[in-house]
Scaffold this motif. Structure first.
Motif, PDB file in Angstrom:
ATOM      1  N   ALA A  82       0.821  -1.213   0.000  1.00 55.11           N
ATOM      2  CA  ALA A  82       0.000   0.000   0.000  1.00 55.11           C
ATOM      3  C   ALA A  82       0.853   1.260   0.000  1.00 55.11           C
ATOM      4  CB  ALA A  82      -0.935  -0.011   1.206  1.00 55.11           C
ATOM      5  N   ARG A  83       1.920   1.284   0.807  1.00 51.91           N
ATOM      6  CA  ARG A  83       2.799   2.452   0.868  1.00 51.91           C
ATOM      7  C   ARG A  83       3.487   2.685  -0.471  1.00 51.91           C
ATOM      8  NH1 ARG A  83       0.746   4.911   5.178  1.00 51.91           N
ATOM      9  NH2 ARG A  83       1.162   3.845   7.162  1.00 51.91           N
ATOM     10  N   ALA A  84       3.937   1.597  -1.084  1.00 52.06           N
ATOM     11  CA  ALA A  84       4.624   1.729  -2.370  1.00 52.06           C
ATOM     12  C   ALA A  84       3.684   2.275  -3.438  1.00 52.06           C
ATOM     13  CB  ALA A  84       5.202   0.388  -2.790  1.00 52.06           C
ATOM     14  N   VAL A  85       2.475   1.732  -3.490  1.00 52.24           N
ATOM     15  CA  VAL A  85       1.503   2.161  -4.495  1.00 52.24           C
ATOM     16  C   VAL A  85       1.116   3.624  -4.292  1.00 52.24           C
ATOM     17  CG1 VAL A  85      -0.893   1.847  -5.244  1.00 52.24           C
ATOM     18  CG2 VAL A  85       0.601  -0.133  -4.976  1.00 52.24           C
ATOM     19  N   ASP A  86       0.982   4.049  -3.028  1.00 50.34           N
ATOM     20  CA  ASP A  86       0.597   5.433  -2.739  1.00 50.34           C
ATOM     21  C   ASP A  86       1.694   6.433  -3.074  1.00 50.34           C
ATOM     22  OD1 ASP A  86      -1.855   4.632  -1.864  1.00 50.34           O
ATOM     23  OD2 ASP A  86      -1.380   4.739   0.276  1.00 50.34           O
ATOM     24  N   THR A  87       2.937   5.985  -3.096  1.00 52.55           N
ATOM     25  CA  THR A  87       4.066   6.909  -3.198  1.00 52.55           C
ATOM     26  C   THR A  87       4.745   6.907  -4.550  1.00 52.55           C
ATOM     27  OG1 THR A  87       4.437   6.431  -0.846  1.00 52.55           O
ATOM     28  CG2 THR A  87       6.162   7.663  -1.974  1.00 52.55           C
ATOM     29  N   HIS A  88       4.575   5.843  -5.324  1.00 51.13           N
ATOM     30  CA  HIS A  88       5.350   5.691  -6.555  1.00 51.13           C
ATOM     31  C   HIS A  88       4.449   5.475  -7.762  1.00 51.13           C
ATOM     32  CE1 HIS A  88       9.180   5.378  -4.308  1.00 51.13           C
ATOM     33  NE2 HIS A  88       8.408   4.812  -3.398  1.00 51.13           N
ATOM     34  N   ASP A  89       4.957   5.887  -8.922  1.00 59.98           N
ATOM     35  CA  ASP A  89       4.204   5.714 -10.159  1.00 59.98           C
ATOM     36  C   ASP A  89       4.165   4.258 -10.595  1.00 59.98           C
ATOM     37  OD1 ASP A  89       3.677   8.445 -10.506  1.00 59.98           O
ATOM     38  OD2 ASP A  89       5.684   8.765 -11.322  1.00 59.98           O
ATOM     39  N   GLU A  90       5.248   3.554 -10.368  1.00 62.05           N
ATOM     40  CA  GLU A  90       5.329   2.169 -10.808  1.00 62.05           C
ATOM     41  C   GLU A  90       5.887   1.307  -9.682  1.00 62.05           C
ATOM     42  OE1 GLU A  90       8.072   0.807 -14.073  1.00 62.05           O
ATOM     43  OE2 GLU A  90       6.143   0.527 -15.090  1.00 62.05           O
ATOM     44  N   VAL A  91       5.301   0.139  -9.512  1.00 57.07           N
ATOM     45  CA  VAL A  91       5.702  -0.762  -8.433  1.00 57.07           C
ATOM     46  C   VAL A  91       6.046  -2.123  -9.017  1.00 57.07           C
ATOM     47  CG1 VAL A  91       4.918  -1.980  -6.363  1.00 57.07           C
ATOM     48  CG2 VAL A  91       4.315   0.428  -6.692  1.00 57.07           C
ATOM     49  N   LEU A  92       7.185  -2.627  -8.637  1.00 53.43           N
ATOM     50  CA  LEU A  92       7.611  -3.964  -9.070  1.00 53.43           C
ATOM     51  C   LEU A  92       7.568  -4.911  -7.877  1.00 53.43           C
ATOM     52  CD1 LEU A  92       8.807  -5.960 -11.120  1.00 53.43           C
ATOM     53  CD2 LEU A  92      11.075  -5.170 -10.434  1.00 53.43           C
ATOM     54  N   PHE A 125      -5.318  -2.205   5.830  1.00 51.78           N
ATOM     55  CA  PHE A 125      -5.040  -1.430   4.631  1.00 51.78           C
ATOM     56  C   PHE A 125      -5.899  -1.953   3.485  1.00 51.78           C
ATOM     57  CE2 PHE A 125      -1.347  -0.467   7.122  1.00 51.78           C
ATOM     58  CZ  PHE A 125      -0.970   0.810   6.723  1.00 51.78           C
ATOM     59  N   GLU A 126      -6.398  -1.039   2.682  1.00 51.32           N
ATOM     60  CA  GLU A 126      -7.199  -1.428   1.529  1.00 51.32           C
ATOM     61  C   GLU A 126      -6.327  -2.114   0.484  1.00 51.32           C
ATOM     62  OE1 GLU A 126     -10.439  -1.243   1.073  1.00 51.32           O
ATOM     63  OE2 GLU A 126     -10.803  -0.311   3.038  1.00 51.32           O
ATOM     64  N   LYS A 127      -6.915  -3.052  -0.219  1.00 48.73           N
ATOM     65  CA  LYS A 127      -6.211  -3.678  -1.330  1.00 48.73           C
ATOM     66  C   LYS A 127      -6.096  -2.667  -2.467  1.00 48.73           C
ATOM     67  CE  LYS A 127      -8.287  -6.975  -3.683  1.00 48.73           C
ATOM     68  NZ  LYS A 127      -8.816  -8.323  -4.036  1.00 48.73           N
ATOM     69  N   PRO A 128      -4.917  -2.496  -3.053  1.00 54.81           N
ATOM     70  CA  PRO A 128      -4.763  -1.525  -4.134  1.00 54.81           C
ATOM     71  C   PRO A 128      -5.718  -1.805  -5.291  1.00 54.81           C
ATOM     72  CG  PRO A 128      -2.621  -2.263  -3.376  1.00 54.81           C
ATOM     73  CD  PRO A 128      -3.637  -3.144  -2.713  1.00 54.81           C
ATOM     74  N   ALA A 129      -6.132  -0.740  -5.945  1.00 54.14           N
ATOM     75  CA  ALA A 129      -7.007  -0.879  -7.106  1.00 54.14           C
ATOM     76  C   ALA A 129      -6.230  -1.510  -8.250  1.00 54.14           C
ATOM     77  CB  ALA A 129      -7.547   0.489  -7.518  1.00 54.14           C
ATOM     78  N   PRO A 130      -6.936  -2.202  -9.172  1.00 54.05           N
ATOM     79  CA  PRO A 130      -6.243  -2.877 -10.273  1.00 54.05           C
ATOM     80  C   PRO A 130      -5.308  -1.986 -11.071  1.00 54.05           C
ATOM     81  CG  PRO A 130      -8.521  -3.597 -10.165  1.00 54.05           C
ATOM     82  CD  PRO A 130      -8.377  -2.491  -9.156  1.00 54.05           C
TER      83      PRO A 130
END
Length: 484
Positions: free
Chosen positions: A22-32, A171-176
């Motif tokens: 969740a933190r990575a998705v909220d802070t970065h454009d792309e997540v690996l 924490f919410e599951k990230p959106a697709p």
């Protein structure tokens, strides 16, 4: 927002309630997202036992495969590699231009050593790292006292936490559309189940035993399904405390532990489900008791954070000196379920053939090894580490130390395996299931077949020393000595 980050998955194999993700998705454009099969996890223990046996390996592979499939369904992917994380992750960060690696910490010595090595490698390349705490129901930062001051006895700690701390929201599951990731050419396989095997020669395809209490399928999908089936469809939560010491069948206990161990299921998600059940159906001692068990799991985790490597020493965290024996033959008979004590043997054979054993069984076989055979308790803990599908380093080693009298809330007594067997398997149905050689015996004889005369053995068609072993010790004499 910055460009790219890596999420290093470890024992948090889920999308729901995953703070690192969740933190990575909220802070970065792309997540690996990345998972590493570390070959050291499939090596041997200090006692030359395999660290991760076939059932746990299979459950792990299924869990990683399920996570990869979930990412693909959300428009992303999980990059799976086999190798040392401290070598793989800094290299991947450099190749993908990732500026931060997010991960969930694990409070145990070997796992922390790997974390330190990864951090060193990232620091050398100028890559930032962000550690989160996500294993327990209660967050470590929300405990009423600092880790080094928490009580070494469970009940005072539990009461303090229940009165002075609160459980955080999930924490919410990230959106697709938040999980899209661009992989290098050749990284992404057309088959969503295609992942490297943990070992060059892998034995995860173990034929299931139809006597198993449950077909434990790894992964977040199966974990959430089990939660729903046990709580809502089966409505078993209302009677959990009364049935949790059962030995046969899928629903005498929740059996959430394998999914909790790998983080396929979040303890906070379980807690939220219990609270909703209490609001919509019933709140009673059983609903509380499931949360109570999560608290015991929390406690063992925090104790490892406090005491660390002391849990792996013969004297444990209390420095208790005992004359532990080393007897390879005796240990092998215990491990194989060939002690000649049916309640012990039935439990060990269930473990060996399914990767699972009830909590009641674990307490009894541990007591037999430590109290009756007086073998080094760490041998038993290491054997469980290899065999258990729900192996959790803190719970396993902490509970073994407890039973051996060198850990938290340690027992001054022992489990009388004969009495325990008669109490929890009074009709010997469990013994007969796992020891078919004793299938024709009446219940009392199933528990103590050495009491049969030669004529009775012939009548029932079982010869001790042939179809079933003679007892390796005079267990009744041992208990008479222990009772003094």
């Amino acid at each position: 927002m910055s460009d790219a980050a890596i999420v290093w998955f470890r024992t948090d194999l889920r999308l729901h309630d995953n703070e690192a993700l969740a933190r990575a998705v909220d802070t970065h454009d792309e997540v690996l997202p990345v998972y590493c099969f570390d070959p050291r996890e499939f090596d041997t223990t200090m006692f030359e036992l395999r660290k991760t046996g076939p059932y746990r390996t299979r459950f792990l592979v299924e869990s990683v495969r399920d996570l990869k499939r979930s990412f693909r369904e959300h428009g992303g992917d999980l990059l799976v590699r086999r190798g040392l994380p401290e070598e793989l992750l800094p290299g991947l960060a450099n190749e993908y231009g990732a500026e931060t690696v997010y991960y969930q910490t694990t409070p145990s010595t070997e796992e922390r050593a790997v974390e330190s090595a990864v951090i060193d490698g990232l620091d050398q390349r100028g890559v930032d790292h962000h550690r989160v705490w996500g294993k327990t129901l209660y967050h470590i930062d929300d405990l009423p006292v600092e880790i080094d001051r928490i009580d070494d006895t469970f009940t005072p700690w539990r009461k303090t936490v229940e009165n002075e701390a609160t459980v955080r929201e999930t924490f919410e599951k990230p959106a697709p559309n938040d999980l899209a990731v661009t992989l290098f050419e050749g990284d992404s396989e057309p088959d969503p189940t295609a992942i490297p095997t943990p070992l060059e020669s892998d034995d995860t395809e173990r034929a299931p035993d139809d006597r198993a209490v449950l077909d434990f399928e790894g992964g977040e999908t199966a974990g959430l399904q089990r939660l729903d089936e046990y709580v809502w469809e089966g409505d078993h939560l209302r009677e959990y405390k009364a049935t949790r010491n059962g030995l046969l069948g899928p629903d005498y206990s929740s059996k959430f532990s394998p999914w909790l161990a790998l983080g396929c299921l979040s303890p906070r998600r379980v807690h939220e489900t219990v609270e909703r059940y209490e609001h919509e159906r019933v709140a009673n001692e059983s609903t509380y008791w499931l949360v109570f068990e999560l608290l015991w799991r929390d406690y063992m985790t925090f104790q490892f954070e406090k005491h660390g490597a002391a849990f792996f020493t013969p004297t444990g965290i209390r420095g208790v000196e005992k004359n532990w024996r080393r007897d390879e033959t005796a240990f092998e008979r215990w491990a194989a379920g060939e002690t000649g004590i049916p309640f012990v043997d039935a439990n060990m054979r269930e473990l060996n053939r399914t990767g699972y054993m009830s909590n009641r069984g674990r307490q009894n076989v541990a007591s037999f090894l430590a109290d009756v055979l007086e073998l080094d308790w760490r041998l038993g803990a290491a054997y469980f580490e290899s065999r258990l599908v729900d192996y959790d380093v803190c719970s396993n080693w902490g509970n073994w130390a407890y039973q051996a009298g060198v850990g938290n809330d340690s027992r001054d007594g022992y489990f009388h395996v004969l009495g325990q067997g008669k109490r929890y398997d009074s009709d010997a149905e469990y013994i007969r299931r796992w020891l078919p050689a004793l299938g024709g015996l009446p219940a009392d004889a199933c528990h103590e077949p050495w009491q049969l005369s030669d004529g009775q053995q012939e009548m029932y068609g079982v010869e001790l020393g042939e179809e079933y072993p003679e007892p390796m010790v005079d267990v009744e004499a041992v208990y008479e000595r222990l009772a003094k």
